[in-house]
Design a protein around this motif. Sequence first.
Motif, PDB file in Angstrom:
ATOM      1  N   GLY A  38       0.913  -1.261   0.003  1.00  0.00           N
ATOM      2  CA  GLY A  38       0.043   0.037  -0.147  1.00  0.00           C
ATOM      3  C   GLY A  38       0.851   1.122  -0.113  1.00  0.00           C
ATOM      4  N   THR A  39       0.466   2.308   0.804  1.00  0.00           N
ATOM      5  CA  THR A  39       1.301   3.636   0.538  1.00  0.00           C
ATOM      6  C   THR A  39       2.625   3.545   1.070  1.00  0.00           C
ATOM      7  OG1 THR A  39      -0.986   4.738   1.003  1.00  0.00           O
ATOM      8  CG2 THR A  39       1.204   5.936   1.693  1.00  0.00           C
ATOM      9  N   SER A  40       2.449   2.357   2.164  1.00  0.00           N
ATOM     10  CA  SER A  40       3.968   2.171   3.012  1.00  0.00           C
ATOM     11  C   SER A  40       5.101   2.011   1.864  1.00  0.00           C
ATOM     12  CB  SER A  40       3.939   1.084   3.770  1.00  0.00           C
ATOM     13  OG  SER A  40       2.892   1.461   4.689  1.00  0.00           O
ATOM     14  N   ARG A  41       4.513   1.369   0.699  1.00  0.00           N
ATOM     15  CA  ARG A  41       5.758   1.199  -0.453  1.00  0.00           C
ATOM     16  C   ARG A  41       6.192   2.312  -1.124  1.00  0.00           C
ATOM     17  NH1 ARG A  41       7.536  -2.787  -3.842  1.00  0.00           N
ATOM     18  NH2 ARG A  41       7.997  -2.150  -6.074  1.00  0.00           N
ATOM     19  N   ALA A  42       5.179   3.262  -1.259  1.00  0.00           N
ATOM     20  CA  ALA A  42       5.550   4.512  -1.808  1.00  0.00           C
ATOM     21  C   ALA A  42       6.707   5.584  -1.016  1.00  0.00           C
ATOM     22  CB  ALA A  42       4.163   5.512  -1.946  1.00  0.00           C
ATOM     23  N   ALA A  43       6.945   5.277   0.197  1.00  0.00           N
ATOM     24  CA  ALA A  43       7.401   6.174   1.093  1.00  0.00           C
ATOM     25  C   ALA A  43       8.897   6.432   0.784  1.00  0.00           C
ATOM     26  CB  ALA A  43       7.212   6.008   2.571  1.00  0.00           C
ATOM     27  N   ALA A  44       9.461   7.657   1.219  1.00  0.00           N
ATOM     28  CA  ALA A  44      10.739   7.772   1.216  1.00  0.00           C
ATOM     29  C   ALA A  44      11.776   7.353   2.174  1.00  0.00           C
ATOM     30  CB  ALA A  44      11.264   9.404   0.954  1.00  0.00           C
ATOM     31  N   GLY A  45      10.976   7.055   3.529  1.00  0.00           N
ATOM     32  CA  GLY A  45      11.592   6.635   4.771  1.00  0.00           C
ATOM     33  C   GLY A  45      12.533   7.363   5.426  1.00  0.00           C
ATOM     34  N   MET A  46      12.218   8.699   5.320  1.00  0.00           N
ATOM     35  CA  MET A  46      12.907   9.660   6.208  1.00  0.00           C
ATOM     36  C   MET A  46      12.464   9.575   7.586  1.00  0.00           C
ATOM     37  SD  MET A  46      12.890  12.964   3.644  1.00  0.00           S
ATOM     38  CE  MET A  46      11.249  12.702   3.263  1.00  0.00           C
ATOM     39  N   LEU A  47      13.109   9.630   8.540  1.00  0.00           N
ATOM     40  CA  LEU A  47      12.655   9.654  10.255  1.00  0.00           C
ATOM     41  C   LEU A  47      13.054  10.957  10.706  1.00  0.00           C
ATOM     42  CD1 LEU A  47      14.019   6.049  10.742  1.00  0.00           C
ATOM     43  CD2 LEU A  47      11.767   6.755  10.016  1.00  0.00           C
ATOM     44  N   ALA A  48      12.502  12.096  10.037  1.00  0.00           N
ATOM     45  CA  ALA A  48      12.899  13.299  10.296  1.00  0.00           C
ATOM     46  C   ALA A  48      11.784  14.023  11.606  1.00  0.00           C
ATOM     47  CB  ALA A  48      12.833  14.391   9.301  1.00  0.00           C
ATOM     48  N   THR A  49      12.188  14.007  12.607  1.00  0.00           N
ATOM     49  CA  THR A  49      11.299  14.390  13.899  1.00  0.00           C
ATOM     50  C   THR A  49      10.861  15.642  13.908  1.00  0.00           C
ATOM     51  OG1 THR A  49      13.401  14.179  14.918  1.00  0.00           O
ATOM     52  CG2 THR A  49      11.706  12.493  15.497  1.00  0.00           C
ATOM     53  N   ASP A  50      11.635  16.727  13.669  1.00  0.00           N
ATOM     54  CA  ASP A  50      11.373  18.184  13.655  1.00  0.00           C
ATOM     55  C   ASP A  50      11.142  18.831  12.560  1.00  0.00           C
ATOM     56  OD1 ASP A  50      13.942  17.457  14.070  1.00  0.00           O
ATOM     57  OD2 ASP A  50      14.205  17.952  16.203  1.00  0.00           O
ATOM     58  N   ILE A  51      11.073  17.938  11.408  1.00  0.00           N
ATOM     59  CA  ILE A  51      10.684  18.850  10.102  1.00  0.00           C
ATOM     60  C   ILE A  51       9.486  18.404   9.630  1.00  0.00           C
ATOM     61  CG2 ILE A  51      11.761  19.052   7.897  1.00  0.00           C
ATOM     62  CD1 ILE A  51      14.159  17.891   9.637  1.00  0.00           C
TER      63      ILE A  51
END
Length: 314
Positions: A38-51
């Motif tokens: 699903g959408t999870s396959r489309a993600a870039a995978g950034m784990l940016a907490t404060d942005i």
Amino acid sequence: MTNHIIIGGGVIGLTLAYGLACQNESVVVLERGAGGQGTSRAAAGMLATDIELREELHALAARSRRLYPLLARRLERETGIDCGYREQPFLLKRKGREHLFPAVGQIDPRRLTTALMYALHARGISIEEQVEVTRIEESDDFVRIESNAGTWTGRTVTVAAGRGSQALLDTAGISIATYGVKGECLAVRLAGQPLRSILFDDAVYLVPKADGRILIGATELPHDETVGVSVAGVTSLLQAAERLYPPIRDAVIEEVWSGVRPQTASGLPYIGVADSSRRIFLATGHHRHGILLAPATAEVLVNTLRLIQKEEVR
Ligand code: FAD
Ligand code: GLY
């Protein structure tokens, strides 16, 4: 009867299933397609907490960031799959100013969901694919789930069905307000000097991945749930990417794709028990941050679900 039923085999449902499995809870995942597609396959995978994250979610995001290296190590130990977790510099350019975050996490979402599925399989947890849930019914003692492939009963059900969640909850008389936000993305490969930082401005982001690809994302199209990538979308991303990082003009395009982010009217995800229910739980509406927020979302729900389980045994 299974203790916990999870509807949706995206990053949210799979991470929750894994968390429950690690606590030896019995759990089944029902997925209308294939897990992790699903959408999870489309993600870039950034784990940016404060942005790009609302303040109300900072604590949850910070918790997820702490959990991620542990989760990635554990999954690698159990499955042999490297989920591509790493920390690297993140250069944010906003309103003509630059801000460098020295170590921001990222992961490969496709490897992550694959590793979660392998780990669940190894623990004997079944992911029932091609099972489209059509109705949820709650009674005093259990929940009954109807699907195109039969009926399941469980002590609890968690709806982690991304954009499918609202329609499913409607069948149980529970209303949530969500909409889709389409995002288009592409992957390129650039020979020579590798890009070492994530670059992010108001129009585009560039995310160098462990496999040598650079992801260029993403458009943001509210209320658009169409499948496919438009010429206009790719053109705007490539132009913005070239402004941000001129060498990208020499890159070779490898893949383009799109996904629909599950957004809520309030802008905050639904995590926890549904109003006026004891057995129906929600884990949906993570919009641009489902990868980042998955481990902390799972942790919150695992604790709540186990508490309920203990109370019932007493
Ligand atoms: P999904 O992955 O969509 O999973 C839901 C599952 O439920 C699907 O597999 C679906 O088939 C299933 N389902 C639905 N209805 C039913 C039903 N009736 N019966 C059975 N199964 C059903 N987030 C980040 O944190 N970092 C990023 O860098 C990032 N980049 C992104 C880039 C793009 C281009 C996009 C589009 C999103 C990005 N996101 C990012 C957001 C992230 O992808 C989502 O928040 C996350 O994937 C949502 O996960 P989910 O499990 O809720 O949904
Ligand atoms: N978080 C990045 C995106 O949703 O595009």
